[in-house]
Design an enzyme around this catalytic site. Structure first.
Site, PDB file in Angstrom:
ATOM      1  N   LYS A 103       0.873  -1.181   0.000  1.00 16.03           N
ATOM      2  CA  LYS A 103       0.000   0.000   0.000  1.00 16.03           C
ATOM      3  C   LYS A 103       0.910   1.231   0.000  1.00 16.03           C
ATOM      4  O   LYS A 103       1.826   1.326   0.825  1.00 16.03           O
ATOM      5  CB  LYS A 103      -0.846  -0.059   1.272  1.00 16.03           C
ATOM      6  N   HIS A 105      -0.049   4.468   0.316  1.00 17.35           N
ATOM      7  CA  HIS A 105      -0.578   5.643   1.000  1.00 17.35           C
ATOM      8  C   HIS A 105      -0.991   5.207   2.413  1.00 17.35           C
ATOM      9  O   HIS A 105      -0.820   4.044   2.763  1.00 17.35           O
ATOM     10  CB  HIS A 105      -1.785   6.200   0.237  1.00 17.35           C
TER      11      HIS A 105
END
Ligand code: OMP
Length: 213
Positions: A103, A105
């Site tokens: 991921k 963010h």
């Protein structure tokens, strides 16, 4: 066969997690049976599954600090096992799982839950040839943690990359035990006494002759 092992087979058949027919495995082998842990699709089934995993872990008397569920199917398995260990065996331990895609963010990274550190108990569905579990070991090593044991629902008792069983290869390569709730022998024993389907038992035994160890 212990009562919880029989109950596990019955639950798996009831939820069609254990199926009979013709299936092509990840390894390319054509199998007359398949175990799909994704078929335990209700809260009660998952709760029972967690109790079976926890029982197998308790029986094996392994030492560990954290319960790890490899994405994707290992995630609910590790979660329900961590709950059952706390609820039924007084072991309230941290747990964690990985994402398959990092991921980029928010909190970022590929790991979710408690920090992946200490002696890691890996909870997964099946080991056939041992490919998937080697990838998990790489994740544990990359985090600087130590594998403690692998726990699976079904040991298919098949040859790995060489002549010995995939499980024996994993145990030797990583110096850890592989614990299973049941193995193929238990399924055959159950079918022989309960199903009355001699043709199916014969097919499974023939498969074991070809790929078993
Ligand atoms: P190996 O990587 O060959 O050990 O295969 C393990 C993986 O195969 C599992 O994580 C499953 O994705 C899949 N599998 C099952 O889920 N159930 C089976 O009965 C057999 C397999 C398989 O493809 O061998």
């Amino acid at each position: 066969m212990q009562p919880y092992q029989r109950e596990f087979i019955e639950l798996a058949i009831e939820h069609k997690a254990l199926c009979f027919g013709e299936f092509t495995l990840k390894s390319g082998r054509k199998s007359p049976y398949f175990f799909n842990a994704g078929k335990f699709q209700t809260g009660a089934a998952l709760a029972a599954l967690g109790r079976f995993y926890a029982q197998a872990i308790e029986n094996a008397r392994v030492d560990y600090d954290l319960v790890f569920g490899p994405a994707y199917k290992g995630i609910p398995l590790a979660t329900t096992t961590a709950v059952a260990l706390a609820d039924h065996h007084g072991r309230d331990l941290p747990y964690c799982f990985n994402r398959k895609e990092a991921k980029d963010h928010g909190e970022g990274g590929t790991l979710v839950g408690a920090p992946l550190q200490g002696r890691i108990l890996v909870i997964d569905d099946v080991i056939t040839a041992g490919t998937a579990i080697r990838e998990v070991m790489a994740i544990i090593n990359a985090a600087g943690a130590t594998p403690a044991a692998v726990v699976i629902g079904l040991d298919r008792q098949e040859r790995g990359q060489g002549e010995v069983s995939a499980i024996a290869e994993v145990e030797k390569s990583f110096g850890i035990p592989v614990i299973s709730i049941i193995n193929l022998g238990h399924i055959i024993q159950y079918l022989e006494t309960e199903s009355g389907d001699a043709a199916m038992v014969a097919q499974i035994k023939a498969y074991r002759e070809t790929y078993g160890c």
